[in-house]
Structure formats: structure tokens, C-alpha cells
Design a protein around this motif. Structure first.
Motif: not given
Length: 127
Positions: A27-30, A59-60, A84-86, A95-96
Motif C-alpha cells: 500500500x502506498x500512502x501520501x 493497494x498494489x 525499496x529492496x524486498x 507485505x509492504x
């Protein structure tokens, strides 16, 4: 004995067709607006053609990834790009939750952009 052989054959074939791929869910948030979701932010895997956009809730999901390490590049117009390294595991989702901050532009950069735009305007006749 035939049933045991049949059951064993079914289990072996089911395991051979099972996929050993992982997925990344995030999920990317502002960061600027109370962690509001960033709609249609872009998430790409660096060095590949794999790209997805976030939905209305930020969500992605990236599916069918081989187990291993990846670098995700998260971007949105007007916001700073984040890498981001995952690590992806074939048996459990990664999950991120990320926040992107608005990008800043210096006055020098703005003056340079304005000067470049003004040069292009001089070629046009005024009228």
C-alpha cells in the motif's frame, strides 16, 4: 495396491504442477496528507518490464515472482521516487506499506526551467 499407486501418482503430479512463485502486496500512502492513499502510483521492478499501478485504496499486487531479491521503484508525479529492496519467498507473500513525500524543487531549478521555456517562446511571433 492399485489405489495406493493411483493416490501416489496424483500427489506427485499435483506437486509437479504447483507453482513455486511469490507475490508482493503493498500500500502506498501520501506522507503529506494524513497518509491518504496515492491512487495510480506506479510500482515497477527495477531491471524488468514488470509494472503495476495502485488502486483507489493505494493497494498494489505483483504476482508470479520467482523467489529472490528485487528492487521495487515506487513513483508518483510530483512525489519523490523511492527504491525499496524486498525479498520474495515462494510460500508467503511479502507485505509492504510505504509513504511517498512530495518532491521539492529549488528556485534555481525553477529559474532554469523558466529560462528554457522563455527561449522557446522567443521563436514564436507575438501577436
Amino acid at each position: 495396491m492399485k489405489r495406493l499407486f493411483f493416490v501416489a501418482a496424483m500427489l506427485i503430479s499435483a506437486m509437479s504442477f504447483s507453482q513455486n512463485t511469490g507475490l508482493v502486496v503493498g500500500k502506498i500512502m501520501d506522507a503529506e496528507v494524513n497518509n491518504a492513499p496515492l491512487v495510480l502510483a506506479n510500482v515497477a521492478i527495477k531491471g524488468t518490464e514488470t509494472k503495476v499501478d495502485t488502486d483507489q485504496t493505494g493497494l498494489f499486487v505483483i504476482e508470479n515472482l520467482e523467489a529472490g531479491d528485487y528492487t521495487l521503484v515506487c513513483s508518483f508525479i510530483g512525489y519523490e521516487t523511492k527504491e525499496i529492496n524486498v525479498h520474495v519467498d515462494a510460500f508467503e507473500p511479502t507485505e509492504l506499506k510505504l509513504t511517498l513525500a512530495a518532491s521539492t524543487i529549488s528556485l534555481d531549478d525553477l529559474a532554469l526551467l523558466t529560462a528554457t521555456a522563455d527561449k522557446g517562446d522567443k521563436a514564436l511571433p507575438k501577436g
